[in-house]
Scaffold this motif. Sequence first.
Motif, PDB file in Angstrom:
ATOM      1  N   ASN A  65      -6.120  25.551   0.988  1.00 49.76           N
ATOM      2  CA  ASN A  65      -5.638  26.303  -0.170  1.00 49.76           C
ATOM      3  C   ASN A  65      -6.155  27.743  -0.079  1.00 49.76           C
ATOM      4  O   ASN A  65      -7.311  28.031  -0.395  1.00 49.76           O
ATOM      5  CB  ASN A  65      -6.137  25.631  -1.457  1.00 49.76           C
ATOM      6  CG  ASN A  65      -5.541  26.290  -2.688  1.00 49.76           C
ATOM      7  OD1 ASN A  65      -5.257  27.496  -2.694  1.00 49.76           O
ATOM      8  ND2 ASN A  65      -5.359  25.504  -3.744  1.00 49.76           N
ATOM      9  N   LEU A  66      -5.289  28.623   0.369  1.00 48.73           N
ATOM     10  CA  LEU A  66      -5.706  29.999   0.648  1.00 48.73           C
ATOM     11  C   LEU A  66      -6.148  30.714  -0.626  1.00 48.73           C
ATOM     12  O   LEU A  66      -7.140  31.457  -0.632  1.00 48.73           O
ATOM     13  CB  LEU A  66      -4.550  30.757   1.320  1.00 48.73           C
ATOM     14  CG  LEU A  66      -4.880  32.174   1.789  1.00 48.73           C
ATOM     15  CD1 LEU A  66      -5.930  32.157   2.895  1.00 48.73           C
ATOM     16  CD2 LEU A  66      -3.621  32.890   2.288  1.00 48.73           C
ATOM     17  N   LYS A  67      -5.417  30.485  -1.697  1.00 45.17           N
ATOM     18  CA  LYS A  67      -5.760  31.176  -2.941  1.00 45.17           C
ATOM     19  C   LYS A  67      -7.176  30.803  -3.387  1.00 45.17           C
ATOM     20  O   LYS A  67      -7.962  31.671  -3.782  1.00 45.17           O
ATOM     21  CB  LYS A  67      -4.745  30.834  -4.033  1.00 45.17           C
ATOM     22  CG  LYS A  67      -5.001  31.604  -5.309  1.00 45.17           C
ATOM     23  CD  LYS A  67      -3.967  31.341  -6.369  1.00 45.17           C
ATOM     24  CE  LYS A  67      -4.330  32.098  -7.641  1.00 45.17           C
ATOM     25  NZ  LYS A  67      -3.370  31.866  -8.719  1.00 45.17           N
ATOM     26  N   GLU A  68      -7.479  29.516  -3.267  1.00 43.09           N
ATOM     27  CA  GLU A  68      -8.816  29.055  -3.659  1.00 43.09           C
ATOM     28  C   GLU A  68      -9.889  29.707  -2.789  1.00 43.09           C
ATOM     29  O   GLU A  68     -10.918  30.168  -3.273  1.00 43.09           O
ATOM     30  CB  GLU A  68      -8.877  27.541  -3.481  1.00 43.09           C
ATOM     31  CG  GLU A  68      -9.284  26.800  -4.730  1.00 43.09           C
ATOM     32  CD  GLU A  68      -9.094  25.309  -4.493  1.00 43.09           C
ATOM     33  OE1 GLU A  68      -8.180  24.767  -5.143  1.00 43.09           O
ATOM     34  OE2 GLU A  68      -9.825  24.729  -3.653  1.00 43.09           O
ATOM     35  N   ALA A  69      -9.606  29.743  -1.468  1.00 42.37           N
ATOM     36  CA  ALA A  69     -10.583  30.311  -0.522  1.00 42.37           C
ATOM     37  C   ALA A  69     -10.831  31.782  -0.840  1.00 42.37           C
ATOM     38  O   ALA A  69     -11.971  32.258  -0.811  1.00 42.37           O
ATOM     39  CB  ALA A  69     -10.077  30.156   0.910  1.00 42.37           C
ATOM     40  N   ILE A  70      -9.777  32.514  -1.150  1.00 43.18           N
ATOM     41  CA  ILE A  70      -9.932  33.947  -1.414  1.00 43.18           C
ATOM     42  C   ILE A  70     -10.557  34.168  -2.791  1.00 43.18           C
ATOM     43  O   ILE A  70     -11.375  35.067  -2.986  1.00 43.18           O
ATOM     44  CB  ILE A  70      -8.587  34.675  -1.230  1.00 43.18           C
ATOM     45  CG1 ILE A  70      -8.273  34.670   0.267  1.00 43.18           C
ATOM     46  CG2 ILE A  70      -8.637  36.098  -1.791  1.00 43.18           C
ATOM     47  CD1 ILE A  70      -7.072  35.428   0.694  1.00 43.18           C
ATOM     48  N   SER A  71     -10.221  33.311  -3.712  1.00 43.04           N
ATOM     49  CA  SER A  71     -10.836  33.379  -5.039  1.00 43.04           C
ATOM     50  C   SER A  71     -12.359  33.229  -4.907  1.00 43.04           C
ATOM     51  O   SER A  71     -13.136  33.957  -5.534  1.00 43.04           O
ATOM     52  CB  SER A  71     -10.252  32.281  -5.926  1.00 43.04           C
ATOM     53  OG  SER A  71     -10.865  32.324  -7.186  1.00 43.04           O
TER      54      SER A  71
END
Length: 358
Positions: A234-240
């Motif tokens: 989950n890219l969004k989670e990682a960047i968050s």
Amino acid sequence: MAEIMKAQVFYEAEKMLLEKMPVPRVTETDVLVRVKNVGICGSDISYYYGLSPLGTPTGKGPLVLGHEFTGEIVKVGKVPKQLGLFAQGDRVVVNPVQNCNACYACAAGQTHLCENISVPGVSTNGAFAEYCLSKYTGLFKLPDNVSYAAGAFTEPLACVVYGMKKLDVEPGQFVAIFGPGPMGQMMIQMARSIGAGKIVLIGTRDYRLQIGKKFGADYIFNTSDKQSKYYVKNLKEAISQITSGKLAQRAIVPTSSNEAFQEAIKITGNSSIIVHFGLPNQGDVIRVPALSFHTMDKEIRSSWLAPLSWPTAIRSIAEGLVNVEAMVTHTYPLEEAEKAIINLRNRTDNPMKVQITP
Ligand SMILES: [Zn+2]
Ligand SMILES: [Zn+2]
């Protein structure tokens, strides 16, 4: 001077032949260049496989491809000679997007949208040949410390320069770059040199992501290969997580993948700017969640070609802001141009930038 030269002539999808043809005739406003290094661009691959139409009147071959090139001047037309602009023996890089300097768009500084544009390697014969013509208004002298191999990166780097202008990075901002190809690698270095904070590089192949780390990416994420140690589901989670929930402030997408662009929309936060850089495929549609996009005050911009960006690109290479030469992984003779294109497309031997030396 020779009257006959060797050239790779593209006829139709997957058909390119090494042929002998007359050396192009120099008109009053041309300069003839003996080609030294020519880079293979993503668009050359598209043309070779018949995925994009050429810029010729019919959109088809026969045509000599190749537009990212440097060389030595062997003949100067009457006009540039009178103006004292160029001389035989000058080391030059050619800007293949040759505008007319006379139409409304050119007068407005939109040289990339010129109404009478001509592009060696796309609409007229290009640089997969021993010699290539250029308009005298479409080439620059190479600084002494810039090699022919490095100089051949000027065209793609100029596009990067323009993309970075559109991205408008402010000091310390968190920048996401989607696509670890040569464009993405130059963007990392350029973003760094203009003061970006943390930079994350996102891609699907570890060998390219690891190169990005060498060029200055703080984080690398692989969104496709589950075996990769950089894999994130989950890219969004990682960047968050790495931005304390704020998400990316700037994102640029140097790949044609529409999926990647949709991801860029998801992983950017308040007041962010997202730049569409890779050439989209026919029929691609961008979906934007209107309400959240609006209330987060986000912005999408396109970056097409490189108007007024060449001096900055040449300076950036000469001053060492961007190390381009380290990206050349393979060099082929003119005779093997077709093999070079096929190997690059199939990622044979982990290529980054591939050049031909006629
Ligand atoms: Zn190109
Ligand atoms: Zn024009």
